[in-house]
Structures are given as structure tokens and as C-alpha cells.
Design an enzyme around this catalytic site. Structure first.
Site, PDB file in Angstrom:
ATOM      1  N   HIS A   2       0.843  -1.199   0.000  1.00  0.00           N
ATOM      2  CA  HIS A   2       0.000   0.000   0.000  1.00  0.00           C
ATOM      3  C   HIS A   2       0.872   1.240   0.000  1.00  0.00           C
ATOM      4  O   HIS A   2       2.025   1.219   0.440  1.00  0.00           O
ATOM      5  CB  HIS A   2      -0.960   0.012   1.196  1.00  0.00           C
ATOM      6  N   CYS A   3       0.313   2.342  -0.535  1.00  0.00           N
ATOM      7  CA  CYS A   3       0.990   3.632  -0.494  1.00  0.00           C
ATOM      8  C   CYS A   3       0.179   4.527   0.438  1.00  0.00           C
ATOM      9  O   CYS A   3      -0.528   4.029   1.312  1.00  0.00           O
ATOM     10  CB  CYS A   3       1.111   4.217  -1.896  1.00  0.00           C
ATOM     11  N   ALA A   4       0.235   5.830   0.250  1.00  0.00           N
ATOM     12  CA  ALA A   4      -0.456   6.745   1.163  1.00  0.00           C
ATOM     13  C   ALA A   4      -1.969   6.634   1.075  1.00  0.00           C
ATOM     14  O   ALA A   4      -2.669   6.856   2.064  1.00  0.00           O
ATOM     15  CB  ALA A   4      -0.024   8.182   0.863  1.00  0.00           C
TER      16      ALA A   4
END
Length: 461
Positions: free
Chosen positions: A25-27
Site C-alpha cells: 500500500h501507499c499513502a
């Protein structure tokens, strides 16, 4: 929201655990590499509680949950899908295998430069604070605090080759500490620092028939990228042929000495020339195409975001800052992002469905803060016309900031936060940036209102 139940339902809609290769996952997004994306129930995924949009890009199936929420969903998802955290390191490799060579190259640059963004942003903000202190004479120039702030603000750019060395080594599958050593060699104190001594003339040494300039690579990008790439090849080859018993002694020694010589004799000068060439070419287009360049770049940047290639621009922007001390591309990208927010805000006012309004408003404000994925994929692209309206706004805003020569002193910040890294270039630069933001947001808002939306007609799956 029950994160465990959401994760279970999501796994079902994705075609089961066996259809998931890896997850990260990213932000704002849950990023998945799937075996067969045709098994995904796209419509039901987008209706899932907390989901603001879903799309496939850069070899990954990406689901937007938003800042904060994505971390909690990922924790539950990784447990329910039986994905070990150790597998996350291989996620980028799994995603890149599905890409064509050009996309793979862009993804590689993205993977190298995105982790460095916090350091660049911190330095840029500190430079902004330093600029304001000097402009408003808040402190004496002899102040110890001012001198410390000056050191803090320039550190990331001076030692950029070391940061790139570590990040690039990880991406190329080599030892990051050897990458740091190569970066350190290229900015050794015995070399003339071009960062602060632009007019000084370097000494030369003669080695193997070559004249080598004792000139450092502080703030440069391409030379250290090429050097670390070569280093990774040398290290891997050496490790294959050296007996395991002496690997720890021989491999690092051979890697550093071979890469060091090659870097100073060939890679460094070649990389410096290549980086300067890119800067000259971009500056030529910027100076001669004028607002037309801003119109085109600002209008098409959001299309580039759809591919994920936009992160690779950080390498070019870092090169601009190193060569000419300013980044004139970032204000253009910022106009495109702000325009997406303006179009998303229009959707909020036009929408009749509560879920659409619930997604559109926070997504629009997120875009004004520089995070555009929620509004692009969750709102504007879903209804198509707002996305086109945002392209119009981005084009007009981009044309204005190029026409008025707006610049920034870092990269990685757009929208409202970019004010801090636009301010160091003076009050006029800041005012023109704010005017550009207003043009981009308002024109996108108006265009979206004129085009209208049909909430029953979403983007084709």
C-alpha cells in the site's frame, strides 16, 4: 467500519486468495498484483464500504481507500489473504514483470526517487523558511541559528548522491551500503564542490591516460544512478565467481574499486553531460515554446498520472535543481493537480447521490493538498467529463505559470503545500503561483459545471 469483514469481502471480489500474487500500500491505495484481473468484480469492489475508486495501472490493481484508512484495511487484508510482510519487498518486482520495457524503466525511476521525497521536501521547506527569514530580516545574517538552518536546508541536496545510492541499490538488488559508499566517493571532500563553488576551476589528475577533473557530483542525479547500476552488475558477477568463504572480503573490495575507477573515468563525466543535456533541452523548450509548453504539459499531466509514469519525473526535476537551482516543471504539475480538485468540487455540488458527495468533497480537498488519486480515480475519471474539465483547467493554469516563470526550489509538493517551496523565489513568484492555482481550479470548476455529469453513466469498466 469492520476492517476484517471488509477485507474478507474484498478477497472474495478479487477472485479469492489464490488470485492474489502480492499486496502493498501507499499513502492512499491498496496495491495488488493479480494472477488474473478478469476474475475481479470491479463494480462490486467500487461499491464496497470505504472504497473511493479502483483501477488497473502499472501492472497493479489499485484500490483507493484514502489516507489513514488504507493502513488499517491493509493490516486486515494481509492477515485474511495470508500475505506475509516479508513478501512486500518482492511486490514491486512482481508488478514490474507485467510491464513493457518503457513502463518498467519509468517504474524503476519511480521506485528509486519516491522514497527520497521526504528528504527533498524537508530541505525545500527549510529553504522556504530560510528565504522568509532573510527576506523579512527576522534574524541577523551572523545568527548561529540562521547558519544552522542554512546547513540543514542544503544537506539533502549536497548529499543527494548518497541518498540515491542507497535507494538505487535496493532497486537494483545490490547492497545499499555499498551504494552509499559509491555515492560518498562521488562527493568526497577532496573533490571541488560545484554546489557552492560554481565559478571555481577544478584541478585535474592523470590516470591511465585520462585527464580526470577533481570535481564532485554534489546534487547530481544521473551520474550516481549510472554508477550504482554498474556497481550492482559488478557486485552480482563477483559474488557468483568468488568462493563463499571469502565472499565477504573479496566482493565488497572488488565492487567498490572497480566501480570507483569506472565512475570517475567514464560514468561520472558521461552522466554529468547527459544530465546537462536534458536540462538544456528542457530549458530550450521552456524558453522558446513559452505558454504553449505550459498549456500542453498542464493539460496532459493528468493523463500521465493514469499510467503512474509521473513519479519518474522526479529524476528530471532533481537534475534541474542541481543544474540551474530551480524547478519550473513542478508548478505546471501543480496546476494539473489543483484543476482536478476544482473539477471534483464541481461534482460535489452537482451530484444528487449521497455516496458521490461523500467521496467528492474530501477527494477534492485532498487534490488541493497535492494528493490527486482519490479525486481522479474515485470521482472525475468515473464520470469522464469532470476529468476532461480538469485537463482544461490544468492547461490554462499551466500556461499561466510558464508565462510568468513560476518556479520552486524542490520537488514532491504540489497544490497548497507548494506555497512553501515557491516563496523562496520572491513575492512575485508566490503571487503568480496563487493566481495560477485560482485559474486552474476555477476554470476546471466552471468547465465541469458546463459539461455536467450523469451519475448513472460511470466510466466503462
Amino acid at each position: 467500519m469492520d476492517y476484517k469483514e471488509t477485507a474478507k469481502r474484498l478477497i472474495e471480489l478479487l477472485g479469492g486468495k489464490e488470485n492474489i500474487i502480492s499486496a502493498a500500500h501507499c499513502a492512499t491505495r491498496l496495491r495488488l498484483v493479480m494472477k488474473d484481473e478478469s476474475k475481479i468484480d470491479q463494480a462490486q469492489v467500487e461499491e464496497l464500504d470505504g472504497v473511493k475508486g479502483a483501477f488497473s495501472s502499472s501492472g497493479q490493481y489499485q484500490i483507493i481507500f484514502g489516507t489513514g484508512l488504507v493502513n488499517k484495511v491493509f493490516d486486515a487484508f494481509s492477515k485474511e489473504a495470508d500475505i506475509e510482510r516479508e513478501e512486500h519487498v518482492n511486490h514491486q518486482d512482481a508488478a514490474k514483470e507485467k510491464l513493457n520495457p518503457a513502463a518498467r524503466f519509468a517504474k524503476t525511476l519511480s521506485n528509486i526517487f519516491v522514497p527520497i521525497i521526504p528528504a527533498i521536501v524537508a530541505s525545500g521547506l527549510l529553504m522556504g523558511l530560510l528565504g522568509m527569514i532573510n527576506a523579512f530580516h527576522w534574524m541577523s545574517k551572523d545568527s548561529a541559528l540562521l547558519q544552522l538552518l542554512d546547513m540543514f536546508s542544503s544537506a539533502a541536496f549536497i548529499f543527494l548522491p548518497i541518498l540515491i545510492g542507497v535507494s538505487a541499490s535496493k532497486e537494483f538488488g545490490s547492497n545499499p551500503y555499498l551504494g552509499a559508499v559509491i555515492g560518498g566517493i562521488m562527493i568526497h571532500p577532496n573533490l571541488l564542490n560545484p554546489w557552492g563553488l560554481a565559478e571555481a576551476t577544478p584541478d585535474y589528475m592523470h590516470l591511465f591516460g585520462f585527464d580526470i577533473a577533481l570535481l564532485g557530483y554534489q546534487g547530481t542525479v544521473i551520474p550516481v544512478l549510472l554508477a550504482v547500476y554498474v556497481m550492482s552488475k559488478v557486485e552480482k558477477w563477483t559474488r557468483k565467481v568468488v568462493p563463499h568463504a571469502v565472499d565477504l572480503l573479496v566482493t565488497p573490495f572488488v565492487t567498490v574499486i572497480v566501480t570507483g575507477f569506472v565512475a570517475f573515468i567514464a560514468i561520472g563525466p558521461l552522466g554529468r553531460a547527459l544530465g546537462s543535456g536534458i536540462t538544456v533541452a528542457l530549458t530550450y523548450v521552456y524558453d522558446h515554446a513559452g505558454f504553449v509548453a505550459g498549456l500542453i504539459f498542464g493539460g496532459t499531466y493528468s493523463l500521465i498520472v493514469l499510467t503512474g509514469v509521473h513519479h519518474s519525473f522526479h529524476a528530471i526535476e532533481a537534475g534541474l535543481i542541481a543544474d540551474i537551482g530551480k524547478n519550473y516543471l513542478l508548478p505546471i504539475w501543480s496546476m494539473a493537480n489543483v484543476a482536478q480538485g476544482g473539477a471534483g468540487l464541481a461534482v460535489f455540488f452537482m451530484a444528487k447521490k449521497a455516496k458521490t458527495k461523500e467521496i467528492a468533497l474530501p477527494a477534492a480537498f485532498s487534490a488541493f493538498l497535492g494528493i490527486t488519486e482519490p479525486v481522479i480515480f474515485g470521482v472525475n475519471l468515473r464520470y469522464r467529463k469532470p476529468f476532461i474539465a480538469a485537463m482544461i483547467g490544468g492547461a490554462l493554469g499551466g500556461a499561466y505559470v510558464v508565462f510568468t516563470h513560476v518556479a520552486a526550489n524542490a520537488y514532491g509538493l504540489t497544490g497548497i503545500p507548494m506555497i512553501a517551496i515557491a516563496a523562496p523565489f520572491g513575492f512575485s513568484n508566490l503571487i503568480h503561483y496563487l493566481i495560477g492555482m485560482a485559474i486552474a481550479a476555477v476554470s476546471a470548476f466552471i468547465a465541469a459545471f458546463v459539461m455536467k455529469i450523469n451519475e448513472d453513466e460511470e466510466r466503462k469498466k
